[in-house]
Design an enzyme around this catalytic site. Structure first.
Site, PDB file in Angstrom:
ATOM      1  N   GLN A 117      -3.032   2.898   9.754  1.00 31.83           N
ATOM      2  CA  GLN A 117      -1.696   2.924   9.134  1.00 31.83           C
ATOM      3  C   GLN A 117      -0.714   3.751   9.974  1.00 31.83           C
ATOM      4  O   GLN A 117       0.492   3.491   9.957  1.00 31.83           O
ATOM      5  CB  GLN A 117      -1.769   3.513   7.724  1.00 31.83           C
TER       6      GLN A 117
ATOM      7  N   ASN B  29      -5.258  12.387  -0.307  1.00 34.22           N
ATOM      8  CA  ASN B  29      -4.448  11.553   0.591  1.00 34.22           C
ATOM      9  C   ASN B  29      -5.407  10.859   1.553  1.00 34.22           C
ATOM     10  O   ASN B  29      -6.633  11.046   1.492  1.00 34.22           O
ATOM     11  CB  ASN B  29      -3.406  12.411   1.325  1.00 34.22           C
ATOM     12  N   LYS B  30      -4.860  10.064   2.440  1.00 30.02           N
ATOM     13  CA  LYS B  30      -5.671   9.267   3.365  1.00 30.02           C
ATOM     14  C   LYS B  30      -6.752  10.101   4.041  1.00 30.02           C
ATOM     15  O   LYS B  30      -6.500  11.245   4.450  1.00 30.02           O
ATOM     16  CB  LYS B  30      -4.726   8.647   4.404  1.00 30.02           C
TER      17      LYS B  30
ATOM     18  N   ARG C 248       0.856  -1.184   0.000  1.00 31.35           N
ATOM     19  CA  ARG C 248       0.000   0.000   0.000  1.00 31.35           C
ATOM     20  C   ARG C 248       0.896   1.240   0.000  1.00 31.35           C
ATOM     21  O   ARG C 248       2.107   1.116   0.163  1.00 31.35           O
ATOM     22  CB  ARG C 248      -0.938  -0.001   1.211  1.00 31.35           C
ATOM     23  N   GLY C 249       0.253   2.407  -0.138  1.00 36.45           N
ATOM     24  CA  GLY C 249       1.027   3.629  -0.303  1.00 36.45           C
ATOM     25  C   GLY C 249       1.264   3.815  -1.803  1.00 36.45           C
ATOM     26  O   GLY C 249       1.677   2.861  -2.484  1.00 36.45           O
ATOM     27  N   ALA C 250       0.980   5.021  -2.289  1.00 35.84           N
ATOM     28  CA  ALA C 250       0.957   5.229  -3.744  1.00 35.84           C
ATOM     29  C   ALA C 250       2.241   4.784  -4.468  1.00 35.84           C
ATOM     30  O   ALA C 250       2.175   4.004  -5.422  1.00 35.84           O
ATOM     31  CB  ALA C 250       0.633   6.699  -4.028  1.00 35.84           C
TER      32      ALA C 250
ATOM     33  N   ASP D  83      -1.719  10.650  -2.631  1.00 33.00           N
ATOM     34  CA  ASP D  83      -2.082   9.585  -3.579  1.00 33.00           C
ATOM     35  C   ASP D  83      -2.274  10.119  -4.984  1.00 33.00           C
ATOM     36  O   ASP D  83      -2.090   9.406  -5.968  1.00 33.00           O
ATOM     37  CB  ASP D  83      -3.342   8.862  -3.105  1.00 33.00           C
TER      38      ASP D  83
ATOM     39  N   ARG E  83      -6.893  -0.519  -7.547  1.00 33.15           N
ATOM     40  CA  ARG E  83      -7.280   0.560  -6.616  1.00 33.15           C
ATOM     41  C   ARG E  83      -7.389   1.850  -7.438  1.00 33.15           C
ATOM     42  O   ARG E  83      -6.550   2.092  -8.312  1.00 33.15           O
ATOM     43  CB  ARG E  83      -6.243   0.748  -5.492  1.00 33.15           C
TER      44      ARG E  83
HETATM   45  O1  MRU Z   1      -4.796   3.227   1.798  1.00 34.47           O
HETATM   46  P1  MRU Z   1      -3.307   3.430   1.834  1.00 34.47           P
HETATM   47  O2  MRU Z   1      -2.669   2.923   3.070  1.00 34.47           O
HETATM   48  O3  MRU Z   1      -2.645   2.916   0.575  1.00 34.47           O
HETATM   49  O4  MRU Z   1      -3.126   5.016   1.820  1.00 34.47           O
HETATM   50  C1  MRU Z   1      -1.832   5.527   1.752  1.00 34.47           C
HETATM   51  C2  MRU Z   1      -1.762   7.000   1.857  1.00 34.47           C
HETATM   52  O5  MRU Z   1      -2.752   7.688   1.891  1.00 34.47           O
HETATM   53  C3  MRU Z   1      -0.389   7.604   1.804  1.00 34.47           C
HETATM   54  O6  MRU Z   1      -0.331   8.781   2.563  1.00 34.47           O
HETATM   55  C4  MRU Z   1      -0.036   7.945   0.349  1.00 34.47           C
HETATM   56  O7  MRU Z   1      -0.228   6.848  -0.483  1.00 34.47           O
HETATM   57  C5  MRU Z   1       1.363   8.420   0.221  1.00 34.47           C
HETATM   58  S1  MRU Z   1       2.553   7.163   0.507  1.00 34.47           S
HETATM   59  C6  MRU Z   1       4.077   7.793   0.237  1.00 34.47           C
END
Ligand code: MRU
Length: 360
Positions: free
Chosen positions: A210, A261-262, A50-52, A251, A100
């Site tokens: 997270q 973002n989250k 996970r994470g972009a 993201d 996703r």
């Molecule tokens: O749902 P997730 O855990 O994939 O969400 C991740 C985030 O929102 C991060 O802040 C974003 O992807 C940046 S990661 C460098």
């Protein structure tokens, strides 16, 4: 940049992609080996990876898996020439890119690798050569991501006081979320490396935690002082502790700087403005989507009811109550003091500064 003392988020092993299973952290350091596109899509949907930027790197290797699967399937249905290769390959690439919706790095990586493969296919090159080129391309994307993380860290650290700094962050935008040292957390690693004494408040990040599970694990491993707070404590902690900055990842960033973002990031940005705390977004150029004029066009993933109603199997919401579970929100550019990219620190007006930096 200090060497991080924990296992890699993702590693390519020639025939399989090994993922550190982030659904199991911090209780267990377990790995999941992924050998086909369906398994990778499932891992992306379940947030094993996970994470972009990390999703983008994983997807790049996924395109190689797609090519190999397409060859097997096509060979199976007639003769030595893989007749339906391109069709099968494209279908698998689409499945991967759709796994996703919000993090643009996913489709960006799939399209970059797919274009490499299809150009070679069109030129009549053998499938072996296409697969070799895809492996090189995926490794290039992974390597570029590492380099971008380090550059983001260096640029971002310049925004923090040199001696000691208190920082608030949300979700996990660290090594676990990228192919390298992170985005928001890379800034902290770079500040730590130059000797800044850090105190970090990590929002727990409801509903999947997270911040509590991953950011706290990662920063503690790196020897950075980290305190987990519930999301609803951010306002009073901000007033009492007056952090030097809020730094988060992204993201997807639209052409005008609006940032997805989250979920919860938007609220934090409003709090930061109210308390006079600079709100920074750290992200590589692969997270920008210049096709979108503003954040209203960013697709927001809605996730399963059970993540809220039944976390870890415990029933928290009665079955006859509705649940709304958007995984991301959009922070308007007006609330963002700077965008920290591998190309430097971008300031408003973002439409101009983003266009200039990304075209350079
Ligand atoms: O749902 P997730 O855990 O994939 O969400 C991740 C985030 O929102 C991060 O802040 C974003 O992807 C940046 S990661 C460098």
């Amino acid at each position: 940049m200090p060497s991080l003392r924990f296992p890699p988020t993702l590693a390519w092993h020639g025939t399989l992609l090994r993922l550190l299973d982030q659904t199991k952290l911090p209780a267990e350091e377990a790995y999941l080996d992924v050998e086909n596109v369906a398994a990778l899509c499932d891992a992306i949907k379940r947030l094993v990876v996970r994470g972009a930027p990390a999703i983008g790197c994983a997807a790049a290797y996924g395109v190689l898996l797609a090519a190999r699967e397409a060859r097997k399937g096509a060979e199976g249905c007639g003769g030595s020439q893989p007749v339906n290769w391109a069709e099968r390959f494209n279908t698998l690439c689409e499945q991967l890119a759709d796994s996703r919706p919000t993090a643009v790095n996913l489709r960006w990586a799939v399209e970059r690798c797919r274009a490499t493969a299809l150009a070679l296919h069109k030129a009549g090159k053998p499938i072996d050569l296409i697969e070799a080129a895809l492996e090189t391309e995926a490794q290039a994307i992974h390597g570029e991501d590492r380099a971008m993380c380090d550059a983001i860290g260096t640029h971002g650290a310049s925004l923090l006081p040199a001696e000691r700094a208190t920082v608030m962050t949300h979700c996990n935008a660290g090594a676990l979320a990228t192919g390298g040292s992170g985005t928001a957390l890379a800034v902290l690693y770079a500040a730590q490396a130059r000797g800044t004494k850090l105190a970090v408040f990590a929002d727990e990040t409801r509903p999947l935690l997270q911040g509590a599970r991953l950011t706290a694990w990662e920063l503690a491993h790196a020897g950075i002082d980290v305190t987990v707070i519930c999301d609803n404590m951010a306002a009073s902690v901000m007033r009492a502790r007056k952090p030097d900055a809020v730094i988060v990842g992204a993201d997807r960033i639209a052409a005008n700087g609006d940032t997805a973002n989250k979920i919860g990031t938007y609220g934090l940005a409003i709090l930061a403005q109210h308390h006079g705390v600079p709100f920074y977004v750290a992200a590589p150029s692969s997270t920008f989507d210049l096709k979108l004029a503003d954040g209203s066009q960013i697709p927001i993933e809605e996730r399963a009811r059970a993540e809220i109603s039944q976390p870890q199997g415990t029933l928290n919401v009665p079955p006859n109550a509705k649940v709304f579970n958007p995984a991301f929100d959009v922070t308007p550019a007006a609330l963002i003091a700077a965008l920290v990219t591998e190309k430097g620190v971008l300031r408003p007006p973002y439409r101009e500064s983003i266009a200039k930096a990304l075209s350079a």
